[in-house]
Design a protein around this motif. Structure first.
Motif, PDB file in Angstrom:
ATOM      1  N   MET A  38      94.431  10.703 -14.005  1.00  0.00           N
ATOM      2  CA  MET A  38      93.966  11.398 -15.210  1.00  0.00           C
ATOM      3  C   MET A  38      93.694  12.881 -14.979  1.00  0.00           C
ATOM      4  SD  MET A  38      94.118   9.122 -17.495  1.00  0.00           S
ATOM      5  CE  MET A  38      93.220   9.801 -18.850  1.00  0.00           C
ATOM      6  N   SER A  39      93.419  13.285 -13.749  1.00  0.00           N
ATOM      7  CA  SER A  39      93.070  14.685 -13.516  1.00  0.00           C
ATOM      8  C   SER A  39      94.219  15.477 -12.905  1.00  0.00           C
ATOM      9  CB  SER A  39      91.855  14.785 -12.599  1.00  0.00           C
ATOM     10  OG  SER A  39      92.188  14.329 -11.299  1.00  0.00           O
ATOM     11  N   GLY A  40      95.424  14.973 -13.021  1.00  0.00           N
ATOM     12  CA  GLY A  40      96.587  15.679 -12.496  1.00  0.00           C
ATOM     13  C   GLY A  40      96.882  16.921 -13.313  1.00  0.00           C
ATOM     14  N   ASN A  41      98.017  17.540 -13.037  1.00  0.00           N
ATOM     15  CA  ASN A  41      98.354  18.781 -13.732  1.00  0.00           C
ATOM     16  C   ASN A  41      98.945  18.537 -15.109  1.00  0.00           C
ATOM     17  OD1 ASN A  41     100.879  17.865 -13.096  1.00  0.00           O
ATOM     18  ND2 ASN A  41     101.455  19.624 -11.847  1.00  0.00           N
ATOM     19  N   GLY A  42      98.977  17.302 -15.569  1.00  0.00           N
ATOM     20  CA  GLY A  42      99.445  17.000 -16.909  1.00  0.00           C
ATOM     21  C   GLY A  42     100.954  16.942 -17.016  1.00  0.00           C
ATOM     22  N   GLY A  43     101.645  17.007 -15.925  1.00  0.00           N
ATOM     23  CA  GLY A  43     103.097  16.962 -15.935  1.00  0.00           C
ATOM     24  C   GLY A  43     103.606  15.955 -14.938  1.00  0.00           C
ATOM     25  N   SER A  44     104.805  16.167 -14.537  1.00  0.00           N
ATOM     26  CA  SER A  44     105.396  15.262 -13.562  1.00  0.00           C
ATOM     27  C   SER A  44     105.098  15.751 -12.149  1.00  0.00           C
ATOM     28  CB  SER A  44     106.898  15.155 -13.790  1.00  0.00           C
ATOM     29  OG  SER A  44     107.501  16.398 -13.545  1.00  0.00           O
ATOM     30  N   PHE A  45     105.539  14.997 -11.167  1.00  0.00           N
ATOM     31  CA  PHE A  45     105.238  15.318  -9.783  1.00  0.00           C
ATOM     32  C   PHE A  45     105.941  16.580  -9.312  1.00  0.00           C
ATOM     33  CE2 PHE A  45     104.458  10.752  -9.892  1.00  0.00           C
ATOM     34  CZ  PHE A  45     103.179  10.739  -9.389  1.00  0.00           C
ATOM     35  N   ASP A  46     107.072  16.925  -9.906  1.00  0.00           N
ATOM     36  CA  ASP A  46     107.823  18.061  -9.415  1.00  0.00           C
ATOM     37  C   ASP A  46     107.469  19.375 -10.104  1.00  0.00           C
ATOM     38  OD1 ASP A  46     108.872  17.270 -11.799  1.00  0.00           O
ATOM     39  OD2 ASP A  46     110.975  17.492 -11.202  1.00  0.00           O
ATOM     40  N   GLU A  47     106.579  19.345 -11.073  1.00  0.00           N
ATOM     41  CA  GLU A  47     106.177  20.574 -11.741  1.00  0.00           C
ATOM     42  C   GLU A  47     105.071  21.269 -10.964  1.00  0.00           C
ATOM     43  OE1 GLU A  47     104.976  19.750 -15.692  1.00  0.00           O
ATOM     44  OE2 GLU A  47     106.972  19.152 -16.346  1.00  0.00           O
ATOM     45  N   ASP A  48     105.079  22.583 -11.000  1.00  0.00           N
ATOM     46  CA  ASP A  48     104.010  23.343 -10.368  1.00  0.00           C
ATOM     47  C   ASP A  48     102.784  23.332 -11.263  1.00  0.00           C
ATOM     48  OD1 ASP A  48     105.537  23.997  -8.186  1.00  0.00           O
ATOM     49  OD2 ASP A  48     106.347  25.795  -9.137  1.00  0.00           O
ATOM     50  N   PRO A  49     101.586  23.327 -10.679  1.00  0.00           N
ATOM     51  CA  PRO A  49     100.387  23.390 -11.512  1.00  0.00           C
ATOM     52  C   PRO A  49     100.293  24.767 -12.173  1.00  0.00           C
ATOM     53  CG  PRO A  49      99.804  23.516  -9.197  1.00  0.00           C
ATOM     54  CD  PRO A  49     101.271  23.233  -9.262  1.00  0.00           C
ATOM     55  N   PRO A  50      99.589  24.849 -13.290  1.00  0.00           N
ATOM     56  CA  PRO A  50      99.458  26.153 -13.940  1.00  0.00           C
ATOM     57  C   PRO A  50      98.727  27.130 -13.028  1.00  0.00           C
ATOM     58  CG  PRO A  50      98.012  24.541 -14.965  1.00  0.00           C
ATOM     59  CD  PRO A  50      98.870  23.806 -13.979  1.00  0.00           C
ATOM     60  N   PRO A  51      99.071  28.410 -13.107  1.00  0.00           N
ATOM     61  CA  PRO A  51      98.409  29.379 -12.220  1.00  0.00           C
ATOM     62  C   PRO A  51      96.928  29.506 -12.557  1.00  0.00           C
ATOM     63  CG  PRO A  51      99.788  30.501 -13.825  1.00  0.00           C
ATOM     64  CD  PRO A  51     100.047  29.045 -13.979  1.00  0.00           C
ATOM     65  N   ARG A  52      96.133  29.660 -11.505  1.00  0.00           N
ATOM     66  CA  ARG A  52      94.690  29.815 -11.700  1.00  0.00           C
ATOM     67  C   ARG A  52      94.389  31.268 -12.023  1.00  0.00           C
ATOM     68  NH1 ARG A  52      91.169  27.355  -7.044  1.00  0.00           N
ATOM     69  NH2 ARG A  52      92.921  26.373  -6.063  1.00  0.00           N
ATOM     70  N   ARG A  53      93.483  31.453 -12.949  1.00  0.00           N
ATOM     71  CA  ARG A  53      93.052  32.790 -13.291  1.00  0.00           C
ATOM     72  C   ARG A  53      91.632  32.972 -12.818  1.00  0.00           C
ATOM     73  NH1 ARG A  53      94.968  35.011 -18.862  1.00  0.00           N
ATOM     74  NH2 ARG A  53      94.070  36.754 -17.780  1.00  0.00           N
ATOM     75  N   GLU A  54      91.390  34.093 -12.233  1.00  0.00           N
ATOM     76  CA  GLU A  54      90.046  34.413 -11.783  1.00  0.00           C
ATOM     77  C   GLU A  54      89.180  34.750 -12.997  1.00  0.00           C
ATOM     78  OE1 GLU A  54      89.079  34.098  -8.712  1.00  0.00           O
ATOM     79  OE2 GLU A  54      91.085  33.544  -8.092  1.00  0.00           O
ATOM     80  N   PRO A  55      87.876  34.456 -12.931  1.00  0.00           N
ATOM     81  CA  PRO A  55      87.003  34.730 -14.076  1.00  0.00           C
ATOM     82  C   PRO A  55      86.974  36.195 -14.490  1.00  0.00           C
ATOM     83  CG  PRO A  55      85.853  33.405 -12.442  1.00  0.00           C
ATOM     84  CD  PRO A  55      87.170  33.787 -11.852  1.00  0.00           C
ATOM     85  N   TRP A  56      87.172  37.076 -13.548  1.00  0.00           N
ATOM     86  CA  TRP A  56      87.103  38.506 -13.865  1.00  0.00           C
ATOM     87  C   TRP A  56      88.390  39.007 -14.503  1.00  0.00           C
ATOM     88  CZ3 TRP A  56      90.874  41.092 -11.223  1.00  0.00           C
ATOM     89  CH2 TRP A  56      91.360  40.485 -10.069  1.00  0.00           C
ATOM     90  N   MET A  57      89.439  38.168 -14.594  1.00  0.00           N
ATOM     91  CA  MET A  57      90.708  38.602 -15.174  1.00  0.00           C
ATOM     92  C   MET A  57      90.800  38.327 -16.663  1.00  0.00           C
ATOM     93  SD  MET A  57      93.391  37.471 -12.240  1.00  0.00           S
ATOM     94  CE  MET A  57      94.786  38.250 -13.027  1.00  0.00           C
TER      95      MET A  57
END
Length: 88
Positions: free
Chosen positions: A68-87
């Motif tokens: 349930m806490s995966g990246n919401g896609g399939s195994f071969d997809e990259d996770p969404p890029p993380r954004r820093e709070p200051w950005m």
């Protein structure tokens, strides 16, 4: 081949080792899924799996949490890029 496995000591040891490898892989399945899917809670899932995985409920909870806490896609997809709070 089955005769060799059933009637020899080395066949029994080989079968026992294969069974142990399969058992460890099944035991670690929730942690492996969490790491492969890029879950943000992968360390916590691995700890729950390690500490409570021997209970069936702990293993099922870790498995559900990992899926349930995966990246919401399939195994071969990259996770969404993380954004820093200051950005923002």
């Amino acid at each position: 081949m089955l005769h060799w496995i059933a009637n020899s000591r080395s066949g029994f040891v080989a079968l026992l080792m294969a069974a142990c490898i399969v058992a460890v892989a099944i035991y670690a399945l929730p942690a492996l899924l969490a790491w492969s899917m890029g879950s943000p809670h992968r360390m916590a899932i691995a700890l729950v799996d390690l500490l409570l995985g021997w209970t069936i409920l702990g293993w099922i909870a870790a498995l559900i949490w990992a899926v349930m806490s995966g990246n919401g896609g399939s195994f071969d997809e990259d996770p969404p890029p993380r954004r820093e709070p200051w950005m923002r």
